[in-house]
Design a protein around this motif. Structure first.
Motif, PDB file in Angstrom:
ATOM      1  N   ARG A  26     -45.124 -26.097 -38.870  1.00  9.91           N
ATOM      2  CA  ARG A  26     -44.764 -24.899 -38.624  1.00  9.91           C
ATOM      3  C   ARG A  26     -45.027 -25.812 -36.870  1.00  9.91           C
ATOM      4  NH1 ARG A  26     -49.161 -22.365 -41.364  1.00  9.91           N
ATOM      5  NH2 ARG A  26     -50.542 -23.271 -39.795  1.00  9.91           N
ATOM      6  N   GLY A  27     -45.001 -26.403 -36.222  1.00  9.22           N
ATOM      7  CA  GLY A  27     -44.840 -26.862 -35.437  1.00  9.22           C
ATOM      8  C   GLY A  27     -43.867 -27.946 -34.577  1.00  9.22           C
ATOM      9  N   ARG A  28     -43.188 -28.127 -35.709  1.00 16.11           N
ATOM     10  CA  ARG A  28     -42.662 -29.620 -35.491  1.00 16.11           C
ATOM     11  C   ARG A  28     -41.213 -29.003 -34.811  1.00 16.11           C
ATOM     12  NH1 ARG A  28     -38.019 -31.645 -37.957  1.00 16.11           N
ATOM     13  NH2 ARG A  28     -38.531 -33.602 -38.883  1.00 16.11           N
ATOM     14  N   GLY A  29     -41.097 -30.133 -33.359  1.00 13.49           N
ATOM     15  CA  GLY A  29     -39.521 -29.681 -32.874  1.00 13.49           C
ATOM     16  C   GLY A  29     -38.631 -30.710 -33.435  1.00 13.49           C
ATOM     17  N   PHE A  30     -37.642 -30.560 -32.274  1.00 12.46           N
ATOM     18  CA  PHE A  30     -36.350 -30.841 -32.360  1.00 12.46           C
ATOM     19  C   PHE A  30     -36.504 -32.623 -32.130  1.00 12.46           C
ATOM     20  CE2 PHE A  30     -34.385 -26.829 -32.585  1.00 12.46           C
ATOM     21  CZ  PHE A  30     -33.870 -27.044 -33.224  1.00 12.46           C
ATOM     22  N   THR A  31     -36.230 -33.622 -32.757  1.00  9.94           N
ATOM     23  CA  THR A  31     -35.911 -34.573 -31.848  1.00  9.94           C
ATOM     24  C   THR A  31     -34.709 -34.891 -31.276  1.00  9.94           C
ATOM     25  OG1 THR A  31     -33.830 -35.634 -33.600  1.00  9.94           O
ATOM     26  CG2 THR A  31     -36.383 -35.580 -34.622  1.00  9.94           C
ATOM     27  N   ILE A  32     -35.241 -35.798 -30.550  1.00  5.43           N
ATOM     28  CA  ILE A  32     -34.708 -36.105 -29.328  1.00  5.43           C
ATOM     29  C   ILE A  32     -32.601 -36.730 -29.839  1.00  5.43           C
ATOM     30  CG2 ILE A  32     -33.528 -37.961 -27.259  1.00  5.43           C
ATOM     31  CD1 ILE A  32     -36.465 -38.402 -27.243  1.00  5.43           C
ATOM     32  N   VAL A  33     -33.237 -36.848 -30.703  1.00  2.00           N
ATOM     33  CA  VAL A  33     -31.270 -37.306 -31.821  1.00  2.00           C
ATOM     34  C   VAL A  33     -30.616 -35.816 -31.422  1.00  2.00           C
ATOM     35  CG1 VAL A  33     -29.884 -38.132 -33.202  1.00  2.00           C
ATOM     36  CG2 VAL A  33     -31.341 -39.467 -32.729  1.00  2.00           C
ATOM     37  N   GLU A  34     -31.397 -34.451 -32.412  1.00  3.83           N
ATOM     38  CA  GLU A  34     -31.097 -33.896 -32.590  1.00  3.83           C
ATOM     39  C   GLU A  34     -30.280 -32.950 -31.434  1.00  3.83           C
ATOM     40  OE1 GLU A  34     -33.500 -32.447 -37.275  1.00  3.83           O
ATOM     41  OE2 GLU A  34     -34.520 -32.535 -34.571  1.00  3.83           O
ATOM     42  N   LEU A  36     -29.625 -34.084 -28.657  1.00  5.75           N
ATOM     43  CA  LEU A  36     -28.314 -34.310 -27.953  1.00  5.75           C
ATOM     44  C   LEU A  36     -27.191 -34.645 -28.627  1.00  5.75           C
ATOM     45  CD1 LEU A  36     -29.588 -38.175 -26.858  1.00  5.75           C
ATOM     46  CD2 LEU A  36     -29.197 -36.165 -25.376  1.00  5.75           C
ATOM     47  N   VAL A  37     -27.044 -34.475 -30.162  1.00  4.81           N
ATOM     48  CA  VAL A  37     -26.448 -33.630 -30.935  1.00  4.81           C
ATOM     49  C   VAL A  37     -26.088 -31.883 -30.374  1.00  4.81           C
ATOM     50  CG1 VAL A  37     -25.281 -32.898 -32.952  1.00  4.81           C
ATOM     51  CG2 VAL A  37     -26.837 -35.255 -32.771  1.00  4.81           C
ATOM     52  N   GLY A  38     -26.838 -31.618 -30.286  1.00  4.88           N
ATOM     53  CA  GLY A  38     -26.954 -29.685 -30.372  1.00  4.88           C
ATOM     54  C   GLY A  38     -26.333 -29.683 -28.667  1.00  4.88           C
ATOM     55  N   VAL A  39     -27.149 -30.312 -27.246  1.00  7.80           N
ATOM     56  CA  VAL A  39     -26.449 -30.357 -26.604  1.00  7.80           C
ATOM     57  C   VAL A  39     -24.507 -30.604 -26.212  1.00  7.80           C
ATOM     58  CG1 VAL A  39     -26.162 -31.557 -24.259  1.00  7.80           C
ATOM     59  CG2 VAL A  39     -28.461 -30.830 -24.975  1.00  7.80           C
ATOM     60  N   GLY A  40     -24.255 -31.928 -26.718  1.00  8.91           N
ATOM     61  CA  GLY A  40     -22.933 -31.765 -26.789  1.00  8.91           C
ATOM     62  C   GLY A  40     -22.044 -30.673 -28.191  1.00  8.91           C
ATOM     63  N   ALA A  41     -22.888 -30.419 -29.150  1.00 14.84           N
ATOM     64  CA  ALA A  41     -21.578 -29.807 -29.736  1.00 14.84           C
ATOM     65  C   ALA A  41     -21.803 -28.510 -28.312  1.00 14.84           C
ATOM     66  CB  ALA A  41     -22.573 -28.621 -30.522  1.00 14.84           C
ATOM     67  N   VAL A  42     -22.889 -28.020 -27.375  1.00 10.60           N
ATOM     68  CA  VAL A  42     -22.298 -27.076 -26.966  1.00 10.60           C
ATOM     69  C   VAL A  42     -21.699 -27.174 -25.680  1.00 10.60           C
ATOM     70  CG1 VAL A  42     -23.232 -25.369 -24.718  1.00 10.60           C
ATOM     71  CG2 VAL A  42     -24.650 -26.090 -27.323  1.00 10.60           C
TER      72      VAL A  42
END
Length: 583
Positions: A26-34, A36-42
């Motif tokens: 339940r408390g698991r967050g995004f990894t740094i890679v994830e 970066l990928v999200g920010v890049g997509a945005v």
């Protein structure tokens, strides 16, 4: 012994893990890679959207600008077409081609005669400030507000002028709270550092205004009894005279030399009695005079028959009773060359003097290369233009409550302020170029245009001075008058001597083309000449006029930091005369 589920060792051991595992899931967050990928997509999506919005914005802005330009071009063309359509062939036509000649040497140098468009943008070329003046027919009214309600000057003939105007510098507040020098009827000192392209207030081409100034030719006719007497003045003050028509100031002549001299004695007018204590001579150069009391018949008589140059007319000797000679002007002979004043030079000089100001550059105005023998009427006005203002600069000051001002004085000052902006035609006009054509075609089938070359301008069309002295000697001549000194038949051709007086050179900074009434370069055949069967001759032939005029305007967008120029171009046919026409 009963045992609960929790008593099961496996269960007891696995429950904490399960709970811990659940908490971890339940408390698991995004990894740094994830991340970066999200920010890049945005970022990619944002950049794409920004590009789309920017493109749409530019398209909308460009579309609006194009729409405004097209609308503006339509309005400009309508006015020009109306004026050219009403052009009178009983009048004259003057086309002055001119570059801004910053060093005053009479030659255009693309490397040195450069004018800035804005304070931040230095143009890489010079700028054209051509002028155009001709007579039009129609129904015209003065732009000046009536001095007395219902009394306004009208005429069916007017002289229309197109050319850049000049604003006056701010002089600071004076006792009457005027920011600029109040308009005066006899103002003519509009030159010096204020000239276009120089270092004064008219330096930057992006600030220039193209004017359309209309001068009514309204001969004095009204008697004192035609007007109401608003202030109990002497009735003789109200009647029309040289310097007053319909109770409004009028220039005594469209010729500057005569307007300075006439009338020889002061005239008491409504203006001098109620507004200006001292005598004034209304001049068109002031920008607040749009009436002349001179008739077109008198204008023609002066150009064709007055045996004086404008600068040499003796004071107090010229009168409105001047009667021109009945014979045509003497013809130019082979012995007559530029530099020796002849009838054609005097005609050119008077036509040049019909311009509102002495707009010639210093070299042309003071050398024989210009209008031979004319001298200088007023050296302090060389290179000047009509005064104008983008808007009334001191309207409130003119209307300021002052117990010492009469009602007539307030009305006159208000009218002067409003008239300063009445001739404004095209703001931010960086170039005004006028070319003309006899309608000839070159070997490639293109129209032959005459004028000064468009040096340094992108996409410049082919323009050439009229050759001298050979003239137009091709089958497509503007007109050919068949005359004979048996057995040889010769043709009368048009030369630059008729139109320019002297041959314009490709690097000239100025060239003025004049078109009048009678061609003085035509010499009729001797009475003993034997004409071919069916051929007739005449003692006079009409002055050769253009068949077409091409107007090119360059207008800068004041909202554009890069000062992008838009080019507008129009071609107009000119009315035909009753004389010989082009084939």
């Amino acid at each position: 012994m009963q045992r609960s589920l929790t008593d099961n060792p496996k269960t007891e051991r696995s429950a904490p893990r399960a709970m811990a595992g659940g908490r971890r899931m339940r408390g698991r967050g995004f990894t740094i890679v994830e991340m970066l990928v999200g920010v890049g997509a945005v970022a990619i999506v944002s950049v794409g959207l920004a590009a789309i919005f920017d493109s749409v914005g530019k398209t909308v802005t460009g579309g609006r600008r194009l729409s405004v330009i097209n609308t503006y071009a339509g309005m400009v063309e309508t006015q020009l077409r109306r004026d050219f359509g009403g052009m009178s062939r009983d009048g004259f036509l003057i086309i002055r081609n001119q570059w801004v000649d910053r060093d005053g040497n009479g030659q255009y140098n693309p490397a040195t005669d450069i004018v800035q468009i804005t304070p931040d943008l230095i143009s890489n070329r010079g700028h054209r400030i051509d002028e155009l003046e001709f007579v039009i027919n129609g129904a015209f009214k003065t732009a000046r507000q009536p001095t007395v309600p219902g009394v306004q000057a009208e005429s069916n003939t007017a002289v229309v002028y197109y050319g850049h105007g000049q604003v006056q510098p701010i002089v600071g507040l004076n006792a009457q709270y005027y920011k600029k020098a109040p308009p005066v009827l006899d103002f003519r000192d509009n030159s010096g550092t204020n000239n276009l392209g120089m270092n004064g207030v008219n330096r930057y081409a992006g600030d220039w205004m193209l004017l359309r100034h209309q001068t009514l030719l309204a001969s004095p006719s009204a008697a004192a009894s035609d007007y109401q007497n608003p202030t109990g003045l002497n009735p003789m003050i109200l009647q029309d005279k040289m310097t007053q028509v319909a109770l409004q100031p009028a220039s005594s002549s469209i010729f500057r030399a005569l307007a300075y001299l006439l009338p020889a004695t002061p005239e008491q007018t409504f203006r001098t009695a109620e507004v200006d204590p001292s005598f004034v001579t209304p001049l068109r150069s002031s920008g607040v005079v749009d009436i002349s009391s001179q008739s077109l018949t008198e204008i023609r008589s002066i150009v064709n028959g007055l045996n004086e140059f404008p600068a040499t007319v003796p004071p107090l000797t010229y009168a409105r009773s001047f009667t021109p000679p009945t014979a045509p002007p003497p013809a130019i002979t082979a012995a007559m060359r530029p530099g020796t004043p002849e009838p054609i030079d005097r005609m050119h000089a008077w036509l040049s003097d019909a311009m509102p100001t002495d707009s010639r550059n210093q070299f042309v105005a003071t050398s024989v290369r210009g209008d031979a023998g004319t001298g200088v009427v007023d050296a302090g006005t060389i290179g000047s233009r009509l005064r104008y203002e983008p808007a009334p600069t001191d309207l409130l000051a003119a209307l300021r409550a002052d117990p010492s001002l009469t009602e007539a004085q307030v009305a006159a000052r208000r009218a002067d302020q409003l008239l300063l902006a009445s001739s404004n035609f095209i703001p931010h006009c960086t170039d005004f170029i006028v070319d003309w054509s006899f309608g000839q075609l070159d070997a490639g089938g293109s129209v032959v245009w005459f004028g000064l070359p468009w040096d340094g301008m992108a996409g410049a069309p082919a323009v050439a001075p009229l050759p001298y002295p050979q003239g137009l000697a091709t089958p497509a001549d503007y007109y050919r008058v068949r005359i004979s000194d048996s057995p040889t038949v010769v043709d009368h051709v048009v030369t630059a001597r008729l139109i320019y007086g002297v041959r314009p050179l490709p690097d000239d900074a100025e060239a003025s083309a004049y078109f009048g009434w009678v061609d003085p370069t035509f010499a009729p055949p001797p009475a003993s000449a034997t004409l071919p069967s069916g051929q007739t001759t005449t003692n006079v032939v009409p002055w050769a006029w253009p068949k077409m005029v091409r107007i090119t305007l360059k207008v800068v967008d004041p909202q554009d930091p890069a000062a992008t120029e838009n080019t507008l171009q129009f071609i107009f046919d000119l009315p035909k005369s009753a004389g010989p026409q082009a084939p």
